[in-house]
Write a protein that holds these residues in place. Structure first.
Motif, PDB file in Angstrom:
ATOM      1  N   ARG A 112      12.914 -29.068   8.762  1.00  0.00           N
ATOM      2  CA  ARG A 112      12.170 -28.279   9.332  1.00  0.00           C
ATOM      3  C   ARG A 112      10.536 -28.898   9.706  1.00  0.00           C
ATOM      4  NH1 ARG A 112      14.875 -24.774   5.783  1.00  0.00           N
ATOM      5  NH2 ARG A 112      13.339 -25.000   4.515  1.00  0.00           N
ATOM      6  N   ARG A 113      10.056 -29.703   8.643  1.00  0.00           N
ATOM      7  CA  ARG A 113       8.993 -30.328   8.660  1.00  0.00           C
ATOM      8  C   ARG A 113       8.400 -31.220  10.059  1.00  0.00           C
ATOM      9  NH1 ARG A 113       7.827 -32.044   2.862  1.00  0.00           N
ATOM     10  NH2 ARG A 113       6.198 -33.173   3.514  1.00  0.00           N
ATOM     11  N   ALA A 114       9.797 -32.017   9.719  1.00  0.00           N
ATOM     12  CA  ALA A 114       9.966 -33.068  11.009  1.00  0.00           C
ATOM     13  C   ALA A 114       9.773 -32.411  12.115  1.00  0.00           C
ATOM     14  CB  ALA A 114      10.918 -34.059  10.686  1.00  0.00           C
ATOM     15  N   ALA A 115      10.618 -31.192  12.520  1.00  0.00           N
ATOM     16  CA  ALA A 115      10.776 -30.874  13.791  1.00  0.00           C
ATOM     17  C   ALA A 115       9.371 -30.508  14.298  1.00  0.00           C
ATOM     18  CB  ALA A 115      11.682 -29.562  13.678  1.00  0.00           C
ATOM     19  N   LEU A 116       8.458 -30.001  13.439  1.00  0.00           N
ATOM     20  CA  LEU A 116       7.032 -29.526  13.752  1.00  0.00           C
ATOM     21  C   LEU A 116       6.079 -30.833  14.169  1.00  0.00           C
ATOM     22  CD1 LEU A 116       6.365 -26.828  11.073  1.00  0.00           C
ATOM     23  CD2 LEU A 116       7.160 -26.315  13.392  1.00  0.00           C
ATOM     24  N   LEU A 117       6.553 -31.959  13.830  1.00  0.00           N
ATOM     25  CA  LEU A 117       5.572 -33.400  13.965  1.00  0.00           C
ATOM     26  C   LEU A 117       6.588 -34.041  15.060  1.00  0.00           C
ATOM     27  CD1 LEU A 117       5.077 -34.037  10.329  1.00  0.00           C
ATOM     28  CD2 LEU A 117       3.495 -32.992  11.977  1.00  0.00           C
ATOM     29  N   GLN A 118       7.591 -33.695  15.815  1.00  0.00           N
ATOM     30  CA  GLN A 118       8.315 -34.395  16.650  1.00  0.00           C
ATOM     31  C   GLN A 118       7.519 -34.869  17.738  1.00  0.00           C
ATOM     32  OE1 GLN A 118      11.632 -34.712  15.588  1.00  0.00           O
ATOM     33  NE2 GLN A 118      12.367 -36.054  17.345  1.00  0.00           N
ATOM     34  N   ASP A 119       6.849 -34.055  18.357  1.00  0.00           N
ATOM     35  CA  ASP A 119       6.157 -34.271  19.705  1.00  0.00           C
ATOM     36  C   ASP A 119       4.774 -34.784  19.167  1.00  0.00           C
ATOM     37  OD1 ASP A 119       8.067 -33.583  21.276  1.00  0.00           O
ATOM     38  OD2 ASP A 119       7.261 -31.397  21.221  1.00  0.00           O
ATOM     39  N   SER A 120       3.816 -34.431  18.193  1.00  0.00           N
ATOM     40  CA  SER A 120       2.580 -34.808  18.120  1.00  0.00           C
ATOM     41  C   SER A 120       2.505 -35.933  17.084  1.00  0.00           C
ATOM     42  CB  SER A 120       1.880 -33.400  17.336  1.00  0.00           C
ATOM     43  OG  SER A 120       2.698 -33.103  16.293  1.00  0.00           O
ATOM     44  N   ALA A 121       3.340 -36.175  16.073  1.00  0.00           N
ATOM     45  CA  ALA A 121       3.443 -37.360  15.258  1.00  0.00           C
ATOM     46  C   ALA A 121       4.726 -37.746  14.911  1.00  0.00           C
ATOM     47  CB  ALA A 121       2.624 -36.881  13.893  1.00  0.00           C
ATOM     48  N   PRO A 122       5.170 -38.570  16.088  1.00  0.00           N
ATOM     49  CA  PRO A 122       6.715 -39.069  15.798  1.00  0.00           C
ATOM     50  C   PRO A 122       6.782 -39.965  14.527  1.00  0.00           C
ATOM     51  CG  PRO A 122       5.729 -40.006  17.708  1.00  0.00           C
ATOM     52  CD  PRO A 122       5.028 -38.978  17.235  1.00  0.00           C
ATOM     53  N   GLU A 123       5.694 -40.693  14.312  1.00  0.00           N
ATOM     54  CA  GLU A 123       5.813 -41.597  13.073  1.00  0.00           C
ATOM     55  C   GLU A 123       5.967 -40.757  11.731  1.00  0.00           C
ATOM     56  OE1 GLU A 123       3.282 -41.408  15.138  1.00  0.00           O
ATOM     57  OE2 GLU A 123       2.529 -43.060  15.772  1.00  0.00           O
ATOM     58  N   ASP A 124       5.294 -39.512  11.631  1.00  0.00           N
ATOM     59  CA  ASP A 124       5.597 -38.872  10.215  1.00  0.00           C
ATOM     60  C   ASP A 124       6.894 -38.264  10.573  1.00  0.00           C
ATOM     61  OD1 ASP A 124       2.971 -39.598   9.439  1.00  0.00           O
ATOM     62  OD2 ASP A 124       2.186 -37.747  10.548  1.00  0.00           O
ATOM     63  N   ALA A 125       7.497 -37.643  11.710  1.00  0.00           N
ATOM     64  CA  ALA A 125       8.667 -37.072  11.865  1.00  0.00           C
ATOM     65  C   ALA A 125       9.832 -38.357  11.373  1.00  0.00           C
ATOM     66  CB  ALA A 125       9.131 -36.750  13.031  1.00  0.00           C
ATOM     67  N   VAL A 126       9.779 -39.432  11.775  1.00  0.00           N
ATOM     68  CA  VAL A 126      10.671 -40.598  11.202  1.00  0.00           C
ATOM     69  C   VAL A 126      10.486 -40.853   9.617  1.00  0.00           C
ATOM     70  CG1 VAL A 126      10.962 -42.977  11.425  1.00  0.00           C
ATOM     71  CG2 VAL A 126      10.761 -41.813  13.533  1.00  0.00           C
ATOM     72  N   ARG A 127       9.446 -40.891   9.377  1.00  0.00           N
ATOM     73  CA  ARG A 127       9.396 -41.004   7.778  1.00  0.00           C
ATOM     74  C   ARG A 127       9.763 -39.900   6.983  1.00  0.00           C
ATOM     75  NH1 ARG A 127       6.012 -38.507   4.514  1.00  0.00           N
ATOM     76  NH2 ARG A 127       4.426 -37.911   6.301  1.00  0.00           N
ATOM     77  N   LEU A 128       9.687 -38.542   7.558  1.00  0.00           N
ATOM     78  CA  LEU A 128      10.178 -37.379   6.813  1.00  0.00           C
ATOM     79  C   LEU A 128      11.788 -37.412   6.908  1.00  0.00           C
ATOM     80  CD1 LEU A 128       7.866 -34.780   7.815  1.00  0.00           C
ATOM     81  CD2 LEU A 128       8.092 -35.559   5.408  1.00  0.00           C
ATOM     82  N   LEU A 129      12.253 -37.513   8.287  1.00  0.00           N
ATOM     83  CA  LEU A 129      13.647 -37.725   8.502  1.00  0.00           C
ATOM     84  C   LEU A 129      14.210 -38.859   7.650  1.00  0.00           C
ATOM     85  CD1 LEU A 129      13.569 -36.753  12.149  1.00  0.00           C
ATOM     86  CD2 LEU A 129      14.388 -35.233  10.478  1.00  0.00           C
ATOM     87  N   THR A 130      13.813 -39.945   7.625  1.00  0.00           N
ATOM     88  CA  THR A 130      14.492 -40.860   6.895  1.00  0.00           C
ATOM     89  C   THR A 130      14.523 -40.549   5.364  1.00  0.00           C
ATOM     90  OG1 THR A 130      13.557 -42.754   8.438  1.00  0.00           O
ATOM     91  CG2 THR A 130      14.259 -43.467   6.416  1.00  0.00           C
ATOM     92  N   GLU A 131      13.663 -40.131   4.870  1.00  0.00           N
ATOM     93  CA  GLU A 131      13.580 -39.684   3.546  1.00  0.00           C
ATOM     94  C   GLU A 131      14.506 -38.665   3.070  1.00  0.00           C
ATOM     95  OE1 GLU A 131      10.585 -37.234   0.262  1.00  0.00           O
ATOM     96  OE2 GLU A 131       9.878 -37.888   2.295  1.00  0.00           O
ATOM     97  N   GLY A 132      14.803 -37.750   4.139  1.00  0.00           N
ATOM     98  CA  GLY A 132      15.672 -36.553   3.899  1.00  0.00           C
ATOM     99  C   GLY A 132      17.069 -37.311   3.943  1.00  0.00           C
ATOM    100  N   LEU A 133      17.428 -38.253   5.006  1.00  0.00           N
ATOM    101  CA  LEU A 133      18.741 -38.520   5.193  1.00  0.00           C
ATOM    102  C   LEU A 133      19.181 -39.309   4.134  1.00  0.00           C
ATOM    103  CD1 LEU A 133      18.458 -39.119   9.080  1.00  0.00           C
ATOM    104  CD2 LEU A 133      20.159 -37.322   7.714  1.00  0.00           C
ATOM    105  N   ALA A 134      18.088 -40.248   3.498  1.00  0.00           N
ATOM    106  CA  ALA A 134      18.450 -41.078   2.405  1.00  0.00           C
ATOM    107  C   ALA A 134      19.126 -40.057   0.852  1.00  0.00           C
ATOM    108  CB  ALA A 134      17.169 -41.917   2.043  1.00  0.00           C
ATOM    109  N   LEU A 135      18.803 -38.828   1.002  1.00  0.00           N
ATOM    110  CA  LEU A 135      19.270 -38.024  -0.070  1.00  0.00           C
ATOM    111  C   LEU A 135      20.768 -37.833  -0.272  1.00  0.00           C
ATOM    112  CD1 LEU A 135      16.613 -35.286   0.035  1.00  0.00           C
ATOM    113  CD2 LEU A 135      16.875 -37.205  -1.595  1.00  0.00           C
TER     114      LEU A 135
END
Length: 257
Positions: A112-135
């Motif tokens: 959910r947090r990554a979706a809010l950053l998708q357009d404005s901060a894709p680097e942060d979105a990548v970081r959050l999604l990578t962290e989540g998928l690693a779980l």
């Protein structure tokens, strides 16, 4: 205490893993962990454990399972206070645990947090999604029985995982990381050949990497699978992307074209 649902059930207390024996005890932990600090009714738990064939004294049996679970948690952690991890109320039972200590709920929050950053901060979105998928360690709620609540949750978490991958690839594309995405997209497209969004992203990544022929071939293979498997043609978004690639049009985020 942390509870891991994204794979086989795991409970850990300060990095010490607790083995929860028996499918029914694991089902209780998992069902309560889906909604921490919110009670689950006795009737819902009975349905989850026994479905349409509950024992004659189902509520007494449930109470016995809860008591055994508390004893196991206390004995294997060496912390008597953790017996109160499972709270009894007039309504039912609840797990006294922050949402962030359940990996599946933490994962959904990261998405959910990554979706809010998708357009404005894709680097942060990548970081959050990578962290989540690693779980993820395997299929969600792998060994928690066949009750409706756990099965519905497993389906929901799995769909969120696939959506997270789609978001991750979009964020990577925004950063010009199309070549990085190709291998993982090929694997996911092979695993979910009828999921059109993965095909659209795969042919985009291939085309942006200078591999137009492979992109067109991937589209045609997906079109054939959809036709043979479902009797359907590709949707508008996938067809439109195919036409752009066929005409060798520049796509957003393309470098050096």
């Amino acid at each position: 205490m942390e509870i891991h649902l994204l794979g086989s059930l795991e409970m850990t207390d300060e990095h010490v893993s607790l083995d929860i024996p028996g499918e029914k005890l694991r089902a209780i932990v998992a069902t309560l962990a889906l909604t921490p600090n919110r009670p689950v009714s006795r009737n819902d738990l009975i349905d989850e454990l026994w479905g349409e064939n509950p024992p004659r004294r189902a509520e007494n049996s449930l109470h016995g399972h809860i008591a055994r679970l508390r004893r196991i948690i206390a004995a294997r952690t060496g912390t008597g206070g953790l017996r109160d991890l499972i709270v009894t109320s007039n309504f039912g039972y609840a797990l006294s645990l922050p949402d962030r200590h359940v990996d599946a709920l933490f994962f959904c929050d990261l998405v959910r947090r990554a979706a809010l950053l998708q357009d404005s901060a894709p680097e942060d979105a990548v970081r959050l999604l990578t962290e989540g998928l690693a779980l993820w360690r395997g299929p969600a709620l792998l060994d928690t029985g066949h009750g409706m609540l756990c099965r519905m949750a497993a389906t929901r978490f799995t769909e969120t995982r696939l959506t997270a991958y789609e978001q991750l690839f979009d964020a990577q594309f925004a950063l010009g990381m199309h070549r990085w995405a190709v291998t993982e997209l090929e694997q996911l497209h092979a695993q979910y050949p009828l999921r059109e969004r993965f095909c659209e992203q795969l042919i985009t990544a291939l085309y942006r990497s200078g591999r137009q022929a492979e992109a067109l071939d991937a589209y045609h293979r997906t079109r054939q699978r959809l036709s043979q498997g479902l009797g359907l043609e590709p949707g508008h978004a996938l067809r439109a992307r195919f036409q752009q690639i066929l005409r060798q049009e520049p796509l957003p985020g393309m470098v050096g074209r």
